[in-house]
Write an enzyme that holds these catalytic residues in place. Sequence first.
Site, PDB file in Angstrom:
ATOM      1  N   THR A  86      -3.683  -8.304  10.761  1.00  0.00           N
ATOM      2  CA  THR A  86      -4.559  -7.826   9.672  1.00  0.00           C
ATOM      3  C   THR A  86      -5.905  -8.530   9.736  1.00  0.00           C
ATOM      4  O   THR A  86      -5.967  -9.746   9.901  1.00  0.00           O
ATOM      5  CB  THR A  86      -3.917  -8.021   8.270  1.00  0.00           C
ATOM      6  OG1 THR A  86      -4.858  -7.616   7.279  1.00  0.00           O
ATOM      7  CG2 THR A  86      -3.482  -9.441   8.001  1.00  0.00           C
ATOM      8  N   SER A  87      -6.977  -7.737   9.609  1.00  0.00           N
ATOM      9  CA  SER A  87      -8.322  -8.311   9.680  1.00  0.00           C
ATOM     10  C   SER A  87      -8.695  -9.002   8.376  1.00  0.00           C
ATOM     11  O   SER A  87      -9.703  -9.692   8.297  1.00  0.00           O
ATOM     12  CB  SER A  87      -9.343  -7.202   9.960  1.00  0.00           C
ATOM     13  OG  SER A  87      -9.351  -6.306   8.863  1.00  0.00           O
ATOM     14  N   HIS A 135       0.816  -1.222   0.000  1.00  0.00           N
ATOM     15  CA  HIS A 135       0.000   0.000   0.000  1.00  0.00           C
ATOM     16  C   HIS A 135       0.849   1.272   0.000  1.00  0.00           C
ATOM     17  O   HIS A 135       0.361   2.339   0.367  1.00  0.00           O
ATOM     18  CB  HIS A 135      -0.964   0.003   1.198  1.00  0.00           C
ATOM     19  CG  HIS A 135      -2.056  -1.013   1.053  1.00  0.00           C
ATOM     20  ND1 HIS A 135      -2.787  -1.499   2.104  1.00  0.00           N
ATOM     21  CD2 HIS A 135      -2.533  -1.635  -0.056  1.00  0.00           C
ATOM     22  CE1 HIS A 135      -3.667  -2.383   1.658  1.00  0.00           C
ATOM     23  NE2 HIS A 135      -3.531  -2.489   0.357  1.00  0.00           N
TER      24      HIS A 135
HETATM   25  P1  NAD Z   1      -7.211  -3.650  10.314  1.00  0.00           P
HETATM   26  O1  NAD Z   1      -7.309  -2.370  11.081  1.00  0.00           O
HETATM   27  O2  NAD Z   1      -8.286  -4.038   9.395  1.00  0.00           O
HETATM   28  O3  NAD Z   1      -6.994  -4.866  11.317  1.00  0.00           O
HETATM   29  C1  NAD Z   1      -6.055  -4.801  12.344  1.00  0.00           C
HETATM   30  C2  NAD Z   1      -5.857  -6.212  12.855  1.00  0.00           C
HETATM   31  O4  NAD Z   1      -4.786  -6.164  13.772  1.00  0.00           O
HETATM   32  C3  NAD Z   1      -7.067  -6.783  13.591  1.00  0.00           C
HETATM   33  O5  NAD Z   1      -7.318  -8.087  13.100  1.00  0.00           O
HETATM   34  C4  NAD Z   1      -6.603  -6.855  15.064  1.00  0.00           C
HETATM   35  O6  NAD Z   1      -7.070  -8.009  15.721  1.00  0.00           O
HETATM   36  C5  NAD Z   1      -5.113  -6.926  14.921  1.00  0.00           C
HETATM   37  N1  NAD Z   1      -4.352  -6.334  16.020  1.00  0.00           N
HETATM   38  C6  NAD Z   1      -4.563  -5.162  16.661  1.00  0.00           C
HETATM   39  N2  NAD Z   1      -3.611  -4.959  17.592  1.00  0.00           N
HETATM   40  C7  NAD Z   1      -2.769  -6.030  17.527  1.00  0.00           C
HETATM   41  C8  NAD Z   1      -1.589  -6.422  18.216  1.00  0.00           C
HETATM   42  N3  NAD Z   1      -1.056  -5.656  19.184  1.00  0.00           N
HETATM   43  N4  NAD Z   1      -1.002  -7.594  17.881  1.00  0.00           N
HETATM   44  C9  NAD Z   1      -1.513  -8.395  16.916  1.00  0.00           C
HETATM   45  N5  NAD Z   1      -2.629  -8.079  16.222  1.00  0.00           N
HETATM   46  C10 NAD Z   1      -3.239  -6.905  16.527  1.00  0.00           C
HETATM   47  O7  NAD Z   1      -5.795  -3.553   9.597  1.00  0.00           O
HETATM   48  P2  NAD Z   1      -5.382  -3.940   8.128  1.00  0.00           P
HETATM   49  O8  NAD Z   1      -5.911  -5.278   7.782  1.00  0.00           O
HETATM   50  O9  NAD Z   1      -3.922  -3.700   8.089  1.00  0.00           O
HETATM   51  O10 NAD Z   1      -6.136  -2.872   7.194  1.00  0.00           O
HETATM   52  C11 NAD Z   1      -6.085  -1.488   7.420  1.00  0.00           C
HETATM   53  C12 NAD Z   1      -5.411  -0.716   6.288  1.00  0.00           C
HETATM   54  O11 NAD Z   1      -4.907   0.526   6.821  1.00  0.00           O
HETATM   55  C13 NAD Z   1      -4.186  -1.389   5.744  1.00  0.00           C
HETATM   56  O12 NAD Z   1      -3.945  -0.986   4.456  1.00  0.00           O
HETATM   57  C14 NAD Z   1      -3.122  -0.846   6.668  1.00  0.00           C
HETATM   58  O13 NAD Z   1      -1.831  -0.963   6.222  1.00  0.00           O
HETATM   59  C15 NAD Z   1      -3.514   0.610   6.801  1.00  0.00           C
HETATM   60  N6  NAD Z   1      -2.991   1.154   8.077  1.00  0.00           N
HETATM   61  C16 NAD Z   1      -1.646   1.223   8.201  1.00  0.00           C
HETATM   62  C17 NAD Z   1      -1.098   1.622   9.402  1.00  0.00           C
HETATM   63  C18 NAD Z   1       0.408   1.662   9.482  1.00  0.00           C
HETATM   64  O14 NAD Z   1       1.061   1.871   8.470  1.00  0.00           O
HETATM   65  N7  NAD Z   1       0.998   1.447  10.645  1.00  0.00           N
HETATM   66  C19 NAD Z   1      -1.918   1.960  10.477  1.00  0.00           C
HETATM   67  C20 NAD Z   1      -3.312   1.897  10.296  1.00  0.00           C
HETATM   68  C21 NAD Z   1      -3.843   1.471   9.079  1.00  0.00           C
END
Ligand code: NAD
Length: 245
Positions: free
Chosen positions: A179-180, A109
């Site tokens: 990731t969800s 992404h």
């Molecule tokens: P999501 O928000 O859909 O899901 C997050 C997942 O992480 C959930 O399944 C949850 O159970 C799990 N989770 C939360 N805290 C955790 C922990 N401490 N240890 C292990 N698991 C944990 O995230 P997604 O599927 O990545 O989709 C969201 C989109 O937004 C993606 O494209 C993502 O990269 C982007 N995003 C990126 C960042 C970043 O770059 N750090 C932050 C937020 C969102």
Amino acid sequence: MNNIKIIFFSGAGLSAESGIPTFRSENGVWENYDIDTVCNFRTWESNVETIHRFYNQMRCRLPEFEPNEAHKAIARVQKQFGKNQVLVITQNVDDLLERAGCEGVLHVHGEITKMRCLDCGYTWDIGYQPYDGTSCPKCHEKKVKPDIIFFYEKAPMYDVLMKYLNHINKNTTVIVIGTSGSVVPIDYMLEEIDAKMILNNMEVSADIDEQKYEHIFYEKATSALPKIEFILLRRYAYYDDSICV
Ligand code: NAD
Ligand code: ZN
């Protein structure tokens, strides 16, 4: 590509313990912004000022966040097995995997430290600096956007991701972390593939099929990763004399 034994596929949950919240968490950096305003390709030109303000803020704050023990464990595994055997793929736009020592990370992404020109496609690194409205260094047009894939935007790295996934076989282990599955349907992408699968999330997700996974850890990534590291060492120690358990 054929040598790959281990693939880490991560999402926002991996960086949550470093202080960068997932979209769904209730506080933190996203709270004053509507995701549909700052992450929608169909409407981005009408929200351009808000978008640059938001991503500038995120980019400038990135150095405040440190890689956590889960990022470090992934880097450790990559070092132990070698970067030709361990592929690190992430949906995250932060640079915490690189700062933990991972190499060749595939950001499906995009990356927050880069800008992209929508006219000529040129991308460039701006590090932790705010984007100041300058035009593209190559074609001098002004249609410049953070190099992050928004909703409804073409994601060219998905083709690269599919190329790697097509080389997976029964000797490969795929570790899905934080990731969800709702943005990238990783289970669906791996449907035909005969690899061993390990899952780490905080809770069950409607978009993840538990049946596919040999090991499931519903706990924080920092506590699950050392266990996963051990499983990997045990699984592959037989194949590589230099790795001892
Ligand atoms: P999501 O928000 O859909 O899901 C997050 C997942 O992480 C959930 O399944 C949850 O159970 C799990 N989770 C939360 N805290 C955790 C922990 N401490 N240890 C292990 N698991 C944990 O995230 P997604 O599927 O990545 O989709 C969201 C989109 O937004 C993606 O494209 C993502 O990269 C982007 N995003 C990126 C960042 C970043 O770059 N750090 C932050 C937020 C969102
Ligand atoms: Zn350009």
